[in-house]
Design a protein around this motif. Structure first.
Motif, PDB file in Angstrom:
ATOM      1  N   SER A   1       0.830  -1.337   0.357  1.00  0.00           N
ATOM      2  CA  SER A   1       0.172  -0.192  -0.353  1.00  0.00           C
ATOM      3  C   SER A   1       0.492   1.495   0.470  1.00  0.00           C
ATOM      4  O   SER A   1       1.796   1.259   0.846  1.00  0.00           O
ATOM      5  N   LEU A   2       0.105   2.670  -0.130  1.00  0.00           N
ATOM      6  CA  LEU A   2       1.145   4.195  -0.441  1.00  0.00           C
ATOM      7  C   LEU A   2       0.625   4.751   0.789  1.00  0.00           C
ATOM      8  O   LEU A   2      -0.491   4.660   1.216  1.00  0.00           O
ATOM      9  N   HIS A   3       1.817   5.037   1.358  1.00  0.00           N
ATOM     10  CA  HIS A   3       0.874   5.167   3.142  1.00  0.00           C
ATOM     11  C   HIS A   3       1.332   6.416   3.218  1.00  0.00           C
ATOM     12  O   HIS A   3       0.738   7.411   3.796  1.00  0.00           O
ATOM     13  N   ASP A   4       1.809   6.943   1.783  1.00  0.00           N
ATOM     14  CA  ASP A   4       2.063   8.843   1.574  1.00  0.00           C
ATOM     15  C   ASP A   4       1.708   9.438   0.987  1.00  0.00           C
ATOM     16  O   ASP A   4       1.810   9.495  -0.086  1.00  0.00           O
ATOM     17  N   GLN A   5       1.319  10.811   0.819  1.00  0.00           N
ATOM     18  CA  GLN A   5       1.046  11.414  -0.525  1.00  0.00           C
ATOM     19  C   GLN A   5       1.856  11.535  -1.314  1.00  0.00           C
ATOM     20  O   GLN A   5       2.366  11.362  -2.208  1.00  0.00           O
ATOM     21  N   MET A   6       3.505  11.223  -0.321  1.00  0.00           N
ATOM     22  CA  MET A   6       4.450  11.578  -1.002  1.00  0.00           C
ATOM     23  C   MET A   6       5.187  10.541  -1.602  1.00  0.00           C
ATOM     24  O   MET A   6       5.650   9.667  -0.440  1.00  0.00           O
TER      25      MET A   6
ATOM     26  N   ASP B   1       8.211   9.460  -1.686  1.00  0.00           N
ATOM     27  CA  ASP B   1       9.848   9.878  -1.038  1.00  0.00           C
ATOM     28  C   ASP B   1       9.715   9.766   0.731  1.00  0.00           C
ATOM     29  O   ASP B   1       9.908   9.904   1.114  1.00  0.00           O
ATOM     30  N   SER B   2       8.516   9.640   1.271  1.00  0.00           N
ATOM     31  CA  SER B   2       8.289   9.652   2.610  1.00  0.00           C
ATOM     32  C   SER B   2       6.888   7.983   3.184  1.00  0.00           C
ATOM     33  O   SER B   2       6.572   8.003   2.587  1.00  0.00           O
ATOM     34  N   TRP B   3       7.677   7.457   4.303  1.00  0.00           N
ATOM     35  CA  TRP B   3       6.921   6.231   4.868  1.00  0.00           C
ATOM     36  C   TRP B   3       6.631   5.462   3.707  1.00  0.00           C
ATOM     37  O   TRP B   3       6.271   4.703   3.418  1.00  0.00           O
ATOM     38  N   THR B   4       7.660   4.745   2.863  1.00  0.00           N
ATOM     39  CA  THR B   4       8.024   3.848   1.550  1.00  0.00           C
ATOM     40  C   THR B   4       7.929   2.564   2.623  1.00  0.00           C
ATOM     41  O   THR B   4       8.568   2.514   3.451  1.00  0.00           O
ATOM     42  N   VAL B   5       7.009   1.968   2.509  1.00  0.00           N
ATOM     43  CA  VAL B   5       6.814   0.271   3.220  1.00  0.00           C
ATOM     44  C   VAL B   5       6.694  -0.392   1.862  1.00  0.00           C
ATOM     45  O   VAL B   5       6.530  -0.752   0.979  1.00  0.00           O
ATOM     46  N   ILE B   6       7.503  -1.274   2.270  1.00  0.00           N
ATOM     47  CA  ILE B   6       7.938  -2.358   1.553  1.00  0.00           C
ATOM     48  C   ILE B   6       7.611  -4.253   2.342  1.00  0.00           C
ATOM     49  O   ILE B   6       7.817  -3.782   3.694  1.00  0.00           O
ATOM     50  N   ASP B   7       7.420  -5.100   1.728  1.00  0.00           N
ATOM     51  CA  ASP B   7       7.275  -6.469   2.501  1.00  0.00           C
ATOM     52  C   ASP B   7       8.616  -6.843   3.102  1.00  0.00           C
ATOM     53  O   ASP B   7       9.677  -6.721   2.647  1.00  0.00           O
TER      54      ASP B   7
ATOM     55  N   PHE C   1      16.086   7.868   0.353  1.00  0.00           N
ATOM     56  CA  PHE C   1      15.409   7.626  -1.474  1.00  0.00           C
ATOM     57  C   PHE C   1      15.741   7.678  -2.078  1.00  0.00           C
ATOM     58  O   PHE C   1      16.561   7.243  -3.002  1.00  0.00           O
ATOM     59  N   TYR C   2      16.072   9.556  -2.111  1.00  0.00           N
ATOM     60  CA  TYR C   2      16.946   9.881  -3.476  1.00  0.00           C
ATOM     61  C   TYR C   2      18.345   9.318  -3.645  1.00  0.00           C
ATOM     62  O   TYR C   2      19.611   9.103  -5.370  1.00  0.00           O
TER      63      TYR C   2
END
Length: 649
Positions: free
Chosen positions: A257-262, A264-270, A286-287
């Motif tokens: 799921s996408l957790h943040d509008q941006m 590059d913030s709150w990137t969530v993976i298994d 991120f960058y």
């Protein structure tokens, strides 16, 4: 029995075997008589398969068919047959592997990684909150019923250095004690206490009693480790965390799921398995990861395109003349006639072999440098890079090598001529690649089955180096199947055999032998020899499948060029196959890939045979260098990662 990844690899081998068997049944029975009964080679020697070396082989190839002959229809139909066999069997294999992966993920056994997600790129901590409170409040708000707790990632570089040193001294102490006990049985009953020097590599410095010295070092490092653990937990928290849930459905949903509008913030993976995590990469933002990825791609592209430059330099430096020039102390040795003869014959080739052997390790290092968080993902990335290297430099490089340099100006002026050059060059290299495939299964699988080199190394280590049971186990450890180089090697063989399947069908039995023996031998090795170092539940399959179809595309491009060389008026029919292959890849990606990228919620919803022990799941992710057997109270200030009732993280 040996893991889903091993099973998926064997599915690949059996699929390749099926493709070649079904193709061979038609191609050998139909194309060989069609080619053998024509007489183009008597009229022209330009299309010779082996430059006039094996005339009988020439007569069995497409080169013996006259230009614009009606017989070329048989070869065109054969091109379609091979393509459709590949589509059918690879589709069937994709469905089968998808089922294997789903069955593994549905397992009623508790797997710790199914209850966790990895969170990266956490924003700056708000004023008045700790990192732990920030992460907890964020995920409690989204998943109030199933959120369990979080573990904030720390920079463990320094603490790991101390821990590794401590573990090293513990091993040395166990070794010294084993030597001391052994001396009691071989010498006097009192035994002889082992001694060692404290300087560089134990070669210089003061001579001391080994057991006492190592005990002192261990007692010295333990408080240092504990102090560094406190500092790490309090002061080295990073913008990443592992978040745990009481439900694997929630964890699966969170991971995709996408957790943040941006982005590059709150990137969530298994979350990967604990043993897979590359901890230092969790600190990369991120960058930085994006930039690193493109830099690595550029380095790899330059390595693939210009790898002959470092090899040429190595070959130049490692000539006998230059070695004597730069390392003058070797002159008396190399002047011995026997040694000189061997070195002159094999030194540059040996340098080339060593360079190519190190290449997979270099590509794996570069893949990890991208910021990839897990070992299995890094292996997949390195395997892909190595595949492109082997295709460009081994297959295309060998095929068009001489022609490429002879007609470089033509290619520069007319890049489209490259396909034609590839097509014209393939027949003249058929014998080389036929021998190459034969050597791969005769020599390669012979060494694989006998494992003579690891056997010799193990017995040498056991006799002269190993003193404890732990050292014997480490010396014996066979490792895993080594997908970094093994999968690209197999994909290279299927590419070669496919590309020559219609041009010189006689190569097909060799391909069948390669994959048939490979399936038998590596099935045995997977079950009885190799020990998996990780389990990704078949995540390698999409990587294998897309490159298998890539090999098919290269085959179709080659046939398009060769039919053009043969001036066959219906050559454009091959373009239909190219379009079909692209559509096939697209459909497969759309239908299957998402279930490999993420865990389907329907799969994750299957019941477990027992309730998960969440504390055990949480502890499984504690890095070894931060584990502590002492009471939790010493970490009171580090509650951003641990509770008062559990061990330190």
């Amino acid at each position: 029995m040996s893991g889903v990844d091993s099973a998926v690899y064997l599915v690949f081998l059996s699929t390749a075997l099926g493709i070649l068997i079904l193709s061979g049944i038609v191609l050998l029975l139909v194309l060989l008589p069609v080619a053998a009964t024509d007489n183009n080679l008597k009229l022209s020697a330009n299309s010779s398969t082996s430059n006039g070396t094996f005339n009988d082989l020439d007569k069995l190839s497409m080169g013996n068919v006259k230009a614009n002959s009606e017989r070329l229809w048989a070869f065109l139909i054969a091109t379609y047959w091979v393509s459709f066999v590949t589509y059918y069997l690879s589709w069937k294999a994709y469905k089968h592997v998808s089922g294997l992966r789903a069955a593994a993920l549905k397992s009623p056994d508790v797997k710790v990684e199914q209850f966790a997600v990895l969170v990266r790129d956490i924003p700056a901590v708000p004023e008045g909150k700790t990192r732990k409170e920030q992460v907890d409040s964020y995920f409690k708000g989204i998943y109030p019923d199933t959120f369990y707790r979080s573990m904030v990632v720390t920079d463990i570089k320094q603490v790991t250095k101390i821990w590794v040193k401590l573990e090293g001294y513990k091993k040395k102490l166990a070794r010294a004690e084993a030597i001391y006990e052994q001396s009691k049985t071989t010498g006097s009953p009192e035994g002889k206490r082992p001694m060692n020097k404290t300087g560089f590599l134990g070669l210089v410095g003061k001579k001391v009693d080994s057991i006492e010295y190592y005990n002192e070092k261990i007692n010295e490092l333990i408080p240092k480790l504990e102090a560094e653990q406190k500092v790490t937990l309090r002061e080295k928290q990073q913008a990443s965390a592992l978040v745990f849930f009481t439900s694997r459905v929630t964890a699966a949903a969170a991971g995709q799921s996408l957790h943040d509008q941006m982005v590059d913030s709150w990137t969530v993976i298994d979350a990967p398995e604990p043993r897979q995590i590359i901890w230092k990469n969790l600190l990369i933002k991120f960058y930085s990861r994006e930039i690193r990825q493109y830099v690595v791609y550029i380095i790899v592209a330059l390595t693939i395109l210009f790898y002959m430059i470092p090899i040429g330099l190595i070959s130049a430096v490692t000539t006998l003349k230059n070695l004597v020039k730069y390392l003058s102390f070797l002159k008396p040795i190399v002047e011995i006639v026997a040694i000189k003869t061997v070195l002159e014959a094999y030194l540059p080739q040996l340098a080339l072999i060593i360079f190519l052997a190190l290449l997979p390790k270099l590509l794996l290092y570069l893949s990890k440098a991208e910021g990839i968080p897990s070992q299995s993902h890094a292996v997949r990335a390195a395997s892909g890079k190595y595949f492109y290297f082997t295709i460009l430099n081994v297959f295309i490089g060998v095929t068009v090598g001489g022609t490429l340099f002879d007609t470089f100006k033509t290619i520069e002026d007319q890049p489209k001529e490259l396909v034609s050059i590839l097509a014209k060059s393939l027949p003249s290299n058929a014998t080389f690649f036929l021998t190459f495939v034969a050597l791969k299964f005769f020599v390669g699988y012979g060494l694989e089955l006998s494992r003579i080199v690891p056997l010799i190394i193990f017995h040498l280590k056991r006799k002269y180096l190993c003193k404890t049971e732990t050292e014997v186990k480490e010396a014996w450890a066979p490792g895993d199947l080594g997908y970094v180089s093994r999968v690209p090697g197999d994909l290279l063989i299927i590419t070669i055999v496919l590309c020559y399947s219609v041009i010189a069908p006689i190569i097909l039995p060799f391909g069948v032998l390669y994959f048939g023996l490979g399936w038998l031998i590596l099935r045995n090795q997977a079950l009885k020899v190799y020990v998996p170092s990780y389990e990704s539940n078949g995540r390698m399959w999409p990587h294998i499948h897309v490159r298998l179809i890539g090999a098919l595309l290269l085959y179709q491009v080659t046939m398009l060029g060769y039919f053009g060389v043969k001036e066959f008026r219906y050559t454009p029919f091959v373009i239909v196959l190219l379009i079909l292959s692209l559509i096939f890849i697209f459909v497969c990606q759309k239908k299957f890939y998402r279930s490999f990228q993420s865990v389907p919620l329907e799969v994750a919803s299957h019941e477990l045979k027992e309730s998960p022990n969440m504390e055990h799941i949480f502890r499984a992710y504690i890095p070894p260098s931060l584990s502590c057997e002492k009471d939790e109270e010493q970490f009171e200030d580090a509650l951003s990662q641990v509770s008062r009732t559990t061990s330190s993280v």
